[in-house]
Write an enzyme that holds these catalytic residues in place. Sequence first.
Site, PDB file in Angstrom:
ATOM      1  N   HIS A 108       0.821  -1.219   0.000  1.00  0.00           N
ATOM      2  CA  HIS A 108       0.000   0.000   0.000  1.00  0.00           C
ATOM      3  C   HIS A 108       0.855   1.269   0.000  1.00  0.00           C
ATOM      4  O   HIS A 108       0.372   2.336   0.369  1.00  0.00           O
ATOM      5  CB  HIS A 108      -0.970   0.001   1.202  1.00  0.00           C
ATOM      6  N   THR A 175      -4.542  -7.706  11.012  1.00  0.00           N
ATOM      7  CA  THR A 175      -5.298  -7.145   9.879  1.00  0.00           C
ATOM      8  C   THR A 175      -6.725  -7.686   9.896  1.00  0.00           C
ATOM      9  O   THR A 175      -6.949  -8.846  10.221  1.00  0.00           O
ATOM     10  CB  THR A 175      -4.582  -7.418   8.525  1.00  0.00           C
TER      11      THR A 175
HETATM   12  P1  OAD Z   1      -7.891  -2.456  10.300  1.00  0.00           P
HETATM   13  O1  OAD Z   1      -8.033  -1.234  11.130  1.00  0.00           O
HETATM   14  O2  OAD Z   1      -8.971  -2.766   9.325  1.00  0.00           O
HETATM   15  O3  OAD Z   1      -7.753  -3.733  11.242  1.00  0.00           O
HETATM   16  C1  OAD Z   1      -6.858  -3.763  12.322  1.00  0.00           C
HETATM   17  C2  OAD Z   1      -6.862  -5.155  12.905  1.00  0.00           C
HETATM   18  O4  OAD Z   1      -5.871  -5.205  13.916  1.00  0.00           O
HETATM   19  C3  OAD Z   1      -8.184  -5.586  13.554  1.00  0.00           C
HETATM   20  O5  OAD Z   1      -8.527  -6.884  13.100  1.00  0.00           O
HETATM   21  C4  OAD Z   1      -7.871  -5.591  15.061  1.00  0.00           C
HETATM   22  O6  OAD Z   1      -8.552  -6.633  15.759  1.00  0.00           O
HETATM   23  C5  OAD Z   1      -6.377  -5.873  15.050  1.00  0.00           C
HETATM   24  N1  OAD Z   1      -5.636  -5.333  16.211  1.00  0.00           N
HETATM   25  C6  OAD Z   1      -5.824  -4.156  16.865  1.00  0.00           C
HETATM   26  N2  OAD Z   1      -4.920  -4.005  17.844  1.00  0.00           N
HETATM   27  C7  OAD Z   1      -4.130  -5.113  17.832  1.00  0.00           C
HETATM   28  C8  OAD Z   1      -3.018  -5.555  18.593  1.00  0.00           C
HETATM   29  N3  OAD Z   1      -2.507  -4.832  19.592  1.00  0.00           N
HETATM   30  N4  OAD Z   1      -2.467  -6.756  18.291  1.00  0.00           N
HETATM   31  C9  OAD Z   1      -2.974  -7.518  17.290  1.00  0.00           C
HETATM   32  N5  OAD Z   1      -4.015  -7.154  16.523  1.00  0.00           N
HETATM   33  C10 OAD Z   1      -4.595  -5.958  16.774  1.00  0.00           C
HETATM   34  O7  OAD Z   1      -6.468  -2.362   9.573  1.00  0.00           O
HETATM   35  P2  OAD Z   1      -5.917  -3.155   8.295  1.00  0.00           P
HETATM   36  O8  OAD Z   1      -6.447  -4.540   8.260  1.00  0.00           O
HETATM   37  O9  OAD Z   1      -4.460  -2.964   8.258  1.00  0.00           O
HETATM   38  O10 OAD Z   1      -5.714   0.739   3.248  1.00  0.00           O
HETATM   39  O11 OAD Z   1      -6.583  -2.328   7.133  1.00  0.00           O
HETATM   40  C11 OAD Z   1      -6.290  -2.715   5.800  1.00  0.00           C
HETATM   41  C12 OAD Z   1      -6.266  -1.507   4.898  1.00  0.00           C
HETATM   42  O12 OAD Z   1      -7.489  -0.778   5.063  1.00  0.00           O
HETATM   43  C13 OAD Z   1      -5.197  -0.481   5.234  1.00  0.00           C
HETATM   44  O13 OAD Z   1      -3.957  -0.773   4.659  1.00  0.00           O
HETATM   45  C14 OAD Z   1      -5.778   0.775   4.683  1.00  0.00           C
HETATM   46  C15 OAD Z   1      -7.186   0.624   5.185  1.00  0.00           C
HETATM   47  O14 OAD Z   1      -8.168   1.311   4.536  1.00  0.00           O
HETATM   48  C16 OAD Z   1      -5.726   1.880   2.541  1.00  0.00           C
HETATM   49  O15 OAD Z   1      -5.727   2.994   3.048  1.00  0.00           O
HETATM   50  C17 OAD Z   1      -5.722   1.653   1.057  1.00  0.00           C
END
Ligand code: OAD
Length: 231
Positions: A108, A175
């Site tokens: 990304h 994620t």
């Molecule tokens: P999300 O905000 O969608 O998800 C974050 C994940 O991390 C969730 O499943 C939480 O349960 C988990 N989480 C939170 N704190 C944690 C911790 N301390 N340890 C382990 N897990 C934890 O973020 P992404 O999946 O990265 O793209 O989002 C994917 C994409 O959506 C990003 O790259 C971005 C966003 O829109 C763009 O901007 C194109």
Amino acid sequence: MRQVDRIVILTGAGISAESGLGTFRDEGGLWAQHRIEDVATPEGFARDPARVHRFYNARREQAAKATPNPAHDALARLQADFRGEVMLVTQNVDGLHEKAGATAVHMHGELSRALCAACAHRWDAPSEMSVTDTCPKCGMTGARPDVVWFGEMPYHMERILDALQTCDLFAAIGTSGQVYPAAGFVEEARLAGAATVELNLADSDMTHAFDDHVAGPASRTVPLWVDRLLA
Ligand code: OAD
């Protein structure tokens, strides 16, 4: 069990949560405070580039102040010490894997880089980008953060899909499994016969697709998981 020689790891915002960087979809996350269509689409940038620069300038400032946590450190240790191959693919644009000493494939993009919307030239982004920035190569305005927005193709997909098709183990860390193509990586790896594991604070949208799920904060679960792989 199949011997593990090739590992592909996908990380998301959850791995950086304990470094103080907000995730997107957790309660009070970035997408609760900003509309995706305003700050993370080419159309939003065309409508109001100053607003988009403000959003990413703030994120660049936070990322610059953040330090890696034990989960980032453990993945760097795995990459350095594992006897086979470890491809680390990240959706994060914060640069914390590199600060921990790892090498990551940035599907990304990266906050630390700028991209010319006119000629596609890339360069190191200043700490604050603005609508008057010009491309050092072609001189046009319209410089943007080198991050992939909704509706755009993520970077390095061919390389990533090749690695998924030949890996023995696929892990997704922090994620939510809501954004494709990254959310589909587990299926690609599974079809290639790889074992799959998810490490997340809670169940994600894709938990059902993994062989194993390790629940808990990444700073605790990832170092233990890495210890086991290196044992
Ligand atoms: P999300 O905000 O969608 O998800 C974050 C994940 O991390 C969730 O499943 C939480 O349960 C988990 N989480 C939170 N704190 C944690 C911790 N301390 N340890 C382990 N897990 C934890 O973020 P992404 O999946 O990265 O793209 O989002 C994917 C994409 O959506 C990003 O790259 C971005 C966003 O829109 C763009 O901007 C194109």
